[in-house]
Motif scaffolding. Structure first.
Motif, PDB file in Angstrom:
ATOM      1  N   LEU A 185      -7.526   0.645  -0.154  1.00 29.77           N
ATOM      2  CA  LEU A 185      -7.242  -0.165   1.042  1.00 29.77           C
ATOM      3  C   LEU A 185      -5.992  -1.011   0.853  1.00 29.77           C
ATOM      4  CD1 LEU A 185     -10.872  -1.270   1.990  1.00 29.77           C
ATOM      5  CD2 LEU A 185      -9.284  -0.072   3.514  1.00 29.77           C
ATOM      6  N   VAL A 186      -5.894  -1.697  -0.268  1.00 28.70           N
ATOM      7  CA  VAL A 186      -4.737  -2.575  -0.506  1.00 28.70           C
ATOM      8  C   VAL A 186      -3.454  -1.766  -0.633  1.00 28.70           C
ATOM      9  CG1 VAL A 186      -3.706  -4.216  -2.134  1.00 28.70           C
ATOM     10  CG2 VAL A 186      -6.127  -4.400  -1.540  1.00 28.70           C
ATOM     11  N   ASP A 187      -3.534  -0.628  -1.377  1.00 26.77           N
ATOM     12  CA  ASP A 187      -2.333   0.192  -1.580  1.00 26.77           C
ATOM     13  C   ASP A 187      -1.816   0.770  -0.277  1.00 26.77           C
ATOM     14  OD1 ASP A 187      -2.468  -0.309  -4.248  1.00 26.77           O
ATOM     15  OD2 ASP A 187      -3.366   1.610  -4.800  1.00 26.77           O
ATOM     16  N   THR A 227      -6.194 -14.373   5.552  1.00 31.34           N
ATOM     17  CA  THR A 227      -6.153 -12.945   5.887  1.00 31.34           C
ATOM     18  C   THR A 227      -6.517 -12.150   4.651  1.00 31.34           C
ATOM     19  OG1 THR A 227      -3.819 -12.722   5.281  1.00 31.34           O
ATOM     20  CG2 THR A 227      -4.279 -13.345   7.564  1.00 31.34           C
ATOM     21  N   GLY A 228      -6.754 -10.848   4.836  1.00 30.47           N
ATOM     22  CA  GLY A 228      -6.916  -9.964   3.691  1.00 30.47           C
ATOM     23  C   GLY A 228      -8.231  -9.187   3.696  1.00 30.47           C
ATOM     24  N   ILE A 229      -8.338  -8.320   2.686  1.00 27.32           N
ATOM     25  CA  ILE A 229      -9.467  -7.385   2.556  1.00 27.32           C
ATOM     26  C   ILE A 229     -10.227  -7.711   1.278  1.00 27.32           C
ATOM     27  CG2 ILE A 229     -10.050  -4.958   2.162  1.00 27.32           C
ATOM     28  CD1 ILE A 229      -7.593  -4.229   3.871  1.00 27.32           C
ATOM     29  N   GLU A 230     -11.563  -7.634   1.356  1.00 25.69           N
ATOM     30  CA  GLU A 230     -12.381  -7.817   0.171  1.00 25.69           C
ATOM     31  C   GLU A 230     -13.545  -6.824   0.218  1.00 25.69           C
ATOM     32  OE1 GLU A 230     -14.487 -11.926   1.568  1.00 25.69           O
ATOM     33  OE2 GLU A 230     -12.291 -11.788   1.540  1.00 25.69           O
ATOM     34  N   THR A 231     -14.018  -6.427  -0.953  1.00 31.72           N
ATOM     35  CA  THR A 231     -15.102  -5.441  -1.065  1.00 31.72           C
ATOM     36  C   THR A 231     -16.197  -6.025  -1.944  1.00 31.72           C
ATOM     37  OG1 THR A 231     -13.522  -3.632  -0.840  1.00 31.72           O
ATOM     38  CG2 THR A 231     -15.682  -3.087  -1.761  1.00 31.72           C
ATOM     39  N   GLU A 252     -15.136  -5.791   3.903  1.00 32.34           N
ATOM     40  CA  GLU A 252     -14.645  -6.759   4.900  1.00 32.34           C
ATOM     41  C   GLU A 252     -13.162  -6.434   5.108  1.00 32.34           C
ATOM     42  OE1 GLU A 252     -16.334  -8.726   6.630  1.00 32.34           O
ATOM     43  OE2 GLU A 252     -18.093  -9.433   5.560  1.00 32.34           O
ATOM     44  N   LEU A 253     -12.836  -5.756   6.234  1.00 34.47           N
ATOM     45  CA  LEU A 253     -11.525  -5.129   6.405  1.00 34.47           C
ATOM     46  C   LEU A 253     -10.446  -6.075   6.918  1.00 34.47           C
ATOM     47  CD1 LEU A 253     -12.654  -1.684   7.855  1.00 34.47           C
ATOM     48  CD2 LEU A 253     -12.130  -2.301   5.493  1.00 34.47           C
TER      49      LEU A 253
END
Length: 819
Positions: free
Chosen positions: A754-756, A712-716, A784-785
């Motif tokens: 996004l993470v915060d 899972t998770g977000i990446e830019t 990538e949300l």
């Protein structure tokens, strides 16, 4: 009667003969007679008599099925027939008693499985003949079952009590333990076997194969340390290959560790084995050549000494003997005793040139330490002592408080002046030391504290009260660093009785104010009717130091702040909301106030309605005239990732539309690569962005990892050049260093936001050569949300609430980038 007897004499004799036969057979009934015969028979009945009774103990098989089984031998007084031998035909029973009757029949008392059945004619039984056991030997050795056709019995086969329990085929190839052997008269030797501590039974010994063991030639008791220097050896319960050995562990587990060797054994194959222990726990036997014995340091001289020293080096070991000598062990570390005063009672000089000191602390011996980790104590001398009596205030918080003046023999530091900072103490004695320091013996409230440098004290010059005013209002304790005193601080006779930190955030009642000649206003406060004391009034309210009317637009970019009726902490303020409600929302700022704590506060409105005061740091001033190109990934026939009926293209567009709305509300111009579910080529998207005049390019996607549903998770992402993927329409700008730097800054700003704001796993800012990043001439990122391949994350990604949160966070990141 006599006539009747004579008349029936022939019949009676016949009856007697039949009865004798039945008696022998043990039948359960006799022939019936006429009434007259019965009357005569009853008057002359004679029971069978028992001549002998013998206790016996043997087993027999019931071989005749026509006999009765009786409560007593048949024909004896009181007997009853209770069964038939046919029930037990062919079964083995136990005979415990025999009786011989006067009619010549021998009767046997039989039992089956420990339960008594009754009496049966012995002629109906055939006694069982068992094999005799010739010898019994207790043994203890392992063996392997190597024959599958043997029975395992409760006793050696054919001996009394044997019963087949199982077959050797069930344990073929398994190692068992033999605990007893029996030799029976037919020449077979039987072995009593167990498996894993559970007894299985008796098996013919020739169904087993015994191992061939190595013999131990010699055993030597030793005691020396060694290091395990080979990691490929087994550690065994006995030397490998000797009887009873079993592998317990591997030397690799203890590679490099120091162990103790307590015994050595030499076996017939020439290998010497060592019995090793670690920290007092026996590990087992290992080949001796897997060990390396140490070379010990030698002591050249020993000297008894008596002096005190301070430990000044924190990296030294403390040992049971000088380090490297035979038998030494490390038992502590100098860091535990850093700067502590120890007593040295002995010194040893080693052949490696190191002098070792035996140290003690408070009478307890610690061990040996390198002497150069110590600094020998030279004591301060007292030149004069004077009795005094005056008050003073502790005004320096960095001094030690000691049992005697610091540096004199026997002194100990027992506290620090920080514990009494600002408190008034009484000085009862002064001492002048040969290092020029004057020491003061101080007491507090009649209790002696200890010695402190006189320069840490200030004799009082009392503060004067200029005015006193009775008041009645409530206030909140907003500063946690103030003392609470019996009178305004510094006035004669004041004492500190508490600290504001104990009441921080509590509402108190102020009943009196006093102004002192040092410019401080003091407030007399109470809590729930109990008077606490005097506190500086400015510890109760935050003060506004400047006010300025302004007019500008801003975006709420921090969601953790309160929104208040007045700047926080000022008199009368109340918290009425939270910035989290308006995160990413554009507001209007009409006034700013700076408070004494250095915070700038902004009065914010939304759609003409005043929301309240918020810390300006929670806002980002909205840039004007900026153009953002939003690229909802995929579309039309290109669905992107698809899970549980959800297409990536759909949620890409949903989030993009929310970001567009947010940015336009803040005054941005937003251009979209697609507004509907349509296919747009990658080069077409980049070309349109380059021609649009946009300041930045943001491509919105969702991720997937089919091989791992837990990710899972977000990446830019921002662009990284790859020679295998040259640009098609952006040769000039694709690797422009300024564009790449600004792309990286944009990626960091959005990823952080996004993470915060989502709490999602942070998979970081990354680089790639995606076509839309390569072919755009402006700063560009691809988001990538979340992972649609994770059922948990997909459940969030499809909710309107989470899409709204993602869009707000992206907005906050874009605004932060332009700030």
């Amino acid at each position: 009667m006599e006539r009747m007897f004579h008349k029936n004499r022939l019949n009676w004799r016949a009856f007697s003969r039949v009865g004798a036969v039945l008696l022998v057979l043990g039948t359960s009934s006799a022939p019936l007679a006429s009434a007259a015969d019965t009357e005569t028979a009853l008057s002359t009945t004679a029971y069978v008599q028992i001549l002998t009774t013998t206790n016996v103990d043997y087993e027999a098989t019931v071989t005749r099925g026509t006999d009765g089984i009786n409560t007593l031998p048949w024909g004896t007084q009181g007997y009853q027939t209770i069964g038939s031998s046919s029930t037990y035909l062919g079964k083995t029973v136990s005979v415990s008693q025999e009786k011989l009757a006067d009619n010549g029949v021998t009767w046997a008392l039989i039992s089956l499985d420990g339960k008594q059945i009754g009496w049966i004619a012995k002629a109906a039984l055939a006694e069982v003949t068992y094999l005799a056991v010739l010898s019994t030997t207790t043994v203890d050795y392992p063996a392997t079952i190597t024959r599958a056709a043997d029975a395992i019995n409760a006793a050696p086969w054919g001996t009394r009590g044997f019963k087949t329990l199982s077959q050797s085929s069930a344990y073929l190839g398994k190692s068992v333990t033999v605990s007893q052997e029996k030799v029976v008269e037919n020449g077979v030797t039987w072995a009593l076997i167990s498996l894993d501590g559970t007894q299985l039974g008796w098996i013919a010994k020739d169904a087993l194969t015994e191992p061939t063991y190595l013999k131990v030639l010699s055993t030597t008791t030793v005691d020396y340390p060694a290091t395990i220097t080979r990691g490929t050896d087994a550690i065994n319960a006995a030397p490998w290959g000797t009887r009873g050995f079993k592998t317990l562990g591997q030397s690799s587990t203890y590679l490099g560790k120091s162990v103790t060797v307590t015994q050595e054994q030499v076996v017939e194959n020439g290998v010497t084995w060592a019995l090793i222990s670690l920290n007092g726990t026996q590990l087992g036997w290992i080949a001796k050549d897997a060990l390396t014995e140490p070379t010990y340091v030698q002591i050249l001289s020993t000297t008894n000494v008596d002096y005190e020293a301070s430990i000044i080096r924190s990296s030294d070991a403390i040992n049971s003997q000088p380090w490297g000598t035979k038998g030494y062990k490390t038992i502590g570390n100098s860091s535990t005793y850093m700067n502590k005063l120890v007593t040295v009672s002995q010194e040893k000089v080693a052949d490696n040139g190191v002098t070792w000191a035996l140290i003690s602390l408070d009478g307890t011996q610690l061990g040996w330490i390198a002497k150069d980790a110590l600094k020998k104590t030279v004591y301060v001398q007292i030149l004069s002592t004077t009795d005094v009596n005056y008050p003073a205030t502790v005004t320096r918080g960095t001094d030690g408080i000691n049992t005697q003046p610091w540096g004199t023999k026997g002194y100990q530091t027992i506290g620090t002046s920080a514990a009494y900072l600002g408190k008034q103490v009484t000085v009862t004695q002064e001492k002048v030391a040969d290092n020029g320091v004057t020491w003061a013996l101080i007491s507090l409230d009649g209790t002696q504290i200890g010695w402190i440098a006189k320069t840490a004290l200030t004799e009082p010059t009392y503060v004067q009260v200029l005015s006193t005013t009775n008041v009645n209002y409530q206030a909140t304790v907003l500063r946690g660093t103030d003392g609470i005193n019996t009178q305004p601080w510094g006035t004669k006779g004041y004492q500190t009785v508490g600290y504001s930190s104990a009441y921080l955030g509590r509402t108190v009642t102020v009943s009196k104010e006093q102004k002192t000649d040092n410019g401080v206003t003091w407030a007399l406060i109470s809590l729930n009717g109990t008077q606490l004391g005097w506190i500086a009034k400015d510890a109760l309210f935050n003060q506004v130091v400047s006010t300025m009317n302004v007019s500008y637009k801003a975006t709420v970019t921090r969601g953790t702040d309160g929104i208040n009726t007045l700047p926080w902490g000022t008199e009368g303020y109340q918290t009425v909301g939270n910035t989290a409600t308006y995160l990413g929302t554009g507001v209007t700022v009409s006034q700013e106030k700076v408070t004494a704590d250095g915070v700038t506060w902004a009065l914010v409105s939304l759609n003409g309605k005043v929301l309240g005061w918020v810390a300006k740091a929670a806002l980002t001033v909205t840039p004007s005239g900026k153009v953002v190109y939003i690229d909802p990934g995929h579309g039309g026939t290109e669905t992107g990732a698809a899970y549980s009926g959800v297409f990536e293209k759909t949620i890409n567009l949903a989030v993009s539309n929310k970001v567009k709305a947010n940015l336009e509300a803040l005054g941005f111009t937003v251009i979209m690569s697609r507004n509907t579910d349509e296919y747009v080529g990658l080069l077409e998207r980049a070309s349109e962005a380059n021609a649009s005049g946009a300041d930045i390019f943001v491509s919105i996607h969702h991720n997937a990892m089919p091989s791992n549903a837990t990710v899972t998770g977000i990446e830019t992402y921002y662009y990284e050049y790859n020679p295998y993927y040259p640009p098609v329409i952006n040769e000039e700008m694709h690797n422009d260093p300024v564009r790449l730097l600004e792309s990286a800054e944009l990626a960091v700003a959005i990823q952080d936001a996004l993470v915060d704001n989502t709490g999602a796993a942070d998979r970081g800012v990354r680089k790639n050569t995606f076509a839309v990043l390569r072919e755009t001439a402006i700063p560009a990122v691809l988001l990538e949300l979340g992972y649609m391949s994770s059922p948990t994350e997909l459940a969030k990604l499809t909710t309107t609430a989470y899409q709204t949160t993602l869009a707000k966070a992206i907005t906050v990141g874009i605004v932060a980038y332009f700030e």
